[in-house]
Design a protein around this motif. Sequence first.
Motif, PDB file in Angstrom:
ATOM      1  N   VAL A 167      -2.325   3.442  -6.465  1.00 41.51           N
ATOM      2  CA  VAL A 167      -2.570   2.424  -5.450  1.00 41.51           C
ATOM      3  C   VAL A 167      -1.289   2.095  -4.699  1.00 41.51           C
ATOM      4  N   ALA A 168      -0.231   1.786  -5.469  1.00 42.30           N
ATOM      5  CA  ALA A 168       1.009   1.318  -4.853  1.00 42.30           C
ATOM      6  C   ALA A 168       1.685   2.413  -4.043  1.00 42.30           C
ATOM      7  N   GLY A 169       1.607   3.661  -4.526  1.00 44.15           N
ATOM      8  CA  GLY A 169       2.298   4.752  -3.848  1.00 44.15           C
ATOM      9  C   GLY A 169       1.907   4.923  -2.389  1.00 44.15           C
ATOM     10  N   PRO A 170       0.629   5.206  -2.110  1.00 46.01           N
ATOM     11  CA  PRO A 170       0.232   5.383  -0.716  1.00 46.01           C
ATOM     12  C   PRO A 170       0.476   4.149   0.151  1.00 46.01           C
ATOM     13  N   LEU A 171       0.280   2.963  -0.437  1.00 39.08           N
ATOM     14  CA  LEU A 171       0.506   1.748   0.350  1.00 39.08           C
ATOM     15  C   LEU A 171       1.983   1.587   0.712  1.00 39.08           C
ATOM     16  N   ILE A 172       2.850   1.746  -0.298  1.00 39.23           N
ATOM     17  CA  ILE A 172       4.287   1.636  -0.028  1.00 39.23           C
ATOM     18  C   ILE A 172       4.724   2.737   0.927  1.00 39.23           C
ATOM     19  N   GLY A 173       4.221   3.958   0.686  1.00 34.52           N
ATOM     20  CA  GLY A 173       4.572   5.065   1.575  1.00 34.52           C
ATOM     21  C   GLY A 173       4.109   4.828   3.000  1.00 34.52           C
ATOM     22  N   GLY A 174       2.899   4.272   3.137  1.00 37.52           N
ATOM     23  CA  GLY A 174       2.389   3.983   4.476  1.00 37.52           C
ATOM     24  C   GLY A 174       3.213   2.943   5.198  1.00 37.52           C
ATOM     25  N   VAL A 175       3.585   1.885   4.462  1.00 39.52           N
ATOM     26  CA  VAL A 175       4.416   0.840   5.072  1.00 39.52           C
ATOM     27  C   VAL A 175       5.765   1.399   5.499  1.00 39.52           C
ATOM     28  N   ILE A 176       6.350   2.250   4.653  1.00 41.52           N
ATOM     29  CA  ILE A 176       7.653   2.829   4.983  1.00 41.52           C
ATOM     30  C   ILE A 176       7.559   3.698   6.233  1.00 41.52           C
ATOM     31  N   VAL A 177       6.532   4.534   6.306  1.00 38.97           N
ATOM     32  CA  VAL A 177       6.375   5.410   7.468  1.00 38.97           C
ATOM     33  C   VAL A 177       6.112   4.599   8.727  1.00 38.97           C
ATOM     34  N   ASP A 178       5.356   3.518   8.590  1.00 34.66           N
ATOM     35  CA  ASP A 178       5.032   2.690   9.755  1.00 34.66           C
ATOM     36  C   ASP A 178       6.176   1.764  10.172  1.00 34.66           C
ATOM     37  N   THR A 179       7.230   1.685   9.341  1.00 33.50           N
ATOM     38  CA  THR A 179       8.388   0.834   9.667  1.00 33.50           C
ATOM     39  C   THR A 179       9.438   1.689  10.370  1.00 33.50           C
ATOM     40  N   SER A 180       9.659   1.420  11.630  1.00 38.72           N
ATOM     41  CA  SER A 180      10.503   2.288  12.454  1.00 38.72           C
ATOM     42  C   SER A 180      11.936   2.390  11.949  1.00 38.72           C
ATOM     43  N   TRP A 181      12.489   1.315  11.385  1.00 41.18           N
ATOM     44  CA  TRP A 181      13.889   1.362  10.973  1.00 41.18           C
ATOM     45  C   TRP A 181      14.087   1.979   9.593  1.00 41.18           C
ATOM     46  N   LEU A 182      12.999   2.381   8.937  1.00 36.52           N
ATOM     47  CA  LEU A 182      13.105   3.093   7.660  1.00 36.52           C
ATOM     48  C   LEU A 182      12.853   4.587   7.855  1.00 36.52           C
ATOM     49  N   GLY A 183      11.631   4.952   8.197  1.00 40.26           N
ATOM     50  CA  GLY A 183      11.308   6.358   8.383  1.00 40.26           C
ATOM     51  C   GLY A 183      10.845   7.016   7.096  1.00 40.26           C
ATOM     52  N   TRP A 184      10.237   8.197   7.237  1.00 42.22           N
ATOM     53  CA  TRP A 184       9.593   8.852   6.095  1.00 42.22           C
ATOM     54  C   TRP A 184      10.575   9.260   5.005  1.00 42.22           C
ATOM     55  N   ARG A 185      11.849   9.442   5.298  1.00 44.45           N
ATOM     56  CA  ARG A 185      12.803   9.868   4.280  1.00 44.45           C
ATOM     57  C   ARG A 185      12.930   8.837   3.154  1.00 44.45           C
ATOM     58  N   TRP A 186      12.679   7.565   3.478  1.00 45.55           N
ATOM     59  CA  TRP A 186      12.778   6.535   2.451  1.00 45.55           C
ATOM     60  C   TRP A 186      11.623   6.585   1.466  1.00 45.55           C
TER      61      TRP A 186
END
Length: 575
Positions: A167-186
């Motif tokens: 549950v937490a993985g996809p949600l955290i991953g989605g938030v990170i990808v959708d956050t412009s100042w983080l990006g998918w590498r995080w």
Amino acid sequence: MSNPASQDAPPVREGSSGDGRMTHRQRIEALIGLMMGMFVALLSSTIVSNALPTIITDLHGTQDQYTWVVTATLLASTATTPIWGKFADLVSKKMLVQLSLLVFTLGSVLSGLATSVPMLIGFRAVQGLGLGGLQALVMIVIAAMFSPRERGRYQGPLAAVMSLATVAGPLIGGVIVDTSWLGWRWTFYVGVPLAIVALVVIQRTLNLPVVKRDVKVDYLGATLIAGGVSVLLIWVTLAGKNFDWASGMSFGLVALGAVLLALAIFTETKASDPVVPLRLFRDRTMTLATLASIAVGVAMFGGAVFLGQYFQIARGYSPTAAGLLTLPMVFGSMLSSTVSGQLITKYGKWKRFLLIGATAMAAGFLLLATTDHTTDMALIGVYLFVLGAGMGMAMQNLVLPVQNNAAPSDLGAATATITFFRSLGGAAGVSVLGAVLSSHVATLTTQGLVGAGIDPGPSAGSGAGLSNLKELPAAVGDIVRAAYGDATARVFLVSGVLALLGLVAIAFMKEVALKTTTGLEQLDQERAANVAKADGQTTDGQAVDAALVAEIDEVEPALAGGTDGAGRGRPAAHA
């Protein structure tokens, strides 16, 4: 001469009960440490799943490369799972758990630094090396600490942790990808602090003695198996696109893969300590459970891995929303695994729950096979709940009958073998179903372009997919997205058929009531019988026959490699 009984007296561990066994508190603490390690690994894996469509698009990858980003991790973990188990006979198991977690974390950091898809695939393989260690050690140690019947109760918390990570993985991953100042590498970096916490917890809670024995790691067998499977997966992935199915290259890859696997089987029959002990398959339950594990592994990994892609590419949802849309499947899995585990512990019966789980999983996949790019999302949520309920009940409990039937000295080998073939099925499933999806997307894209009066030209097929989706004209992009939505149904159909094959295998398994003794207690009973036999052969204080002592010493360390290695009757150093 010394008394045999004194030689076989179990060492007393610090803080343990007087007979050398782990106290209940020690077992629970150790279980928490193991679950923490698994949580970090699973979280790091699932965080990436929702980010993959964005990653592949940004790095200009293809659908086949999307598949191999997942397959690389599964294949590396499959090949190394039995090797980690062998190493457990030589060094501290706590050190091995920590080392595997460190390797996984290193692979995560390197993946975050990748600048191309091939580089990412290589670093994902490094992650797989660490994941193989965690898979090999966690379930085996749990089998040592808890009886088969009692184990059902603790499958629930383990499944809950796995579901929480899912549950937490996809949600955290989605938030990170959708956050412009983080990006998918995080999505790769975020697991590092959690890994440090897990290492501290494991250091404080997992205290197992070390029993060393002379083992030979079957590197050749592991290499041949991994090589043969890899060659066949490469053939399935590339055939029909890079070269024709009926071509010299195609026939050559098939022949090479078959030869490598044949050599692997021959090697396993000759090896003193094989990766996959073929003698285990004399047991009917072991053989059928292996077939079911392969089928379920193909279906679970191969089908579920494309859900995030379906939601984002075909339906246009953000990575965060895609994570939320998988919640019905996760809740279904968490609920069914917890309830079924409690009922298995209460009644000591397992077959009915495996049958129900496999049936629900097959039904869930077949229902999803009726969907397309316009299916109502509420309906898809219901289908996913059914699928998750089946997965939670089948996957978590399939190892129980194998461990229940295995001799104490074979417990580790049997558990590792089931894990090995489940991962092998997952790796094959992701690759094969990815090839099915890629081929069908190409066909549907071409048909859609022709139907819209657009010349397909060189843009048709998988090339007009993830690699250049953002650069495509709006009309063409809509056609490609619709093709992905419609083609995913075929992946679910194949997964459903494979799940049905797993159901058939489970139906032919013979149910044996679950034992109420732990792996260590079973070993004690076997040792007691051997010592009693030895006492009957001794007179006037004579030492036990050397051959019988050797026999006892062979049984005991075998379990040490597959369980927590309590090492009763032999000096043990604390891990």
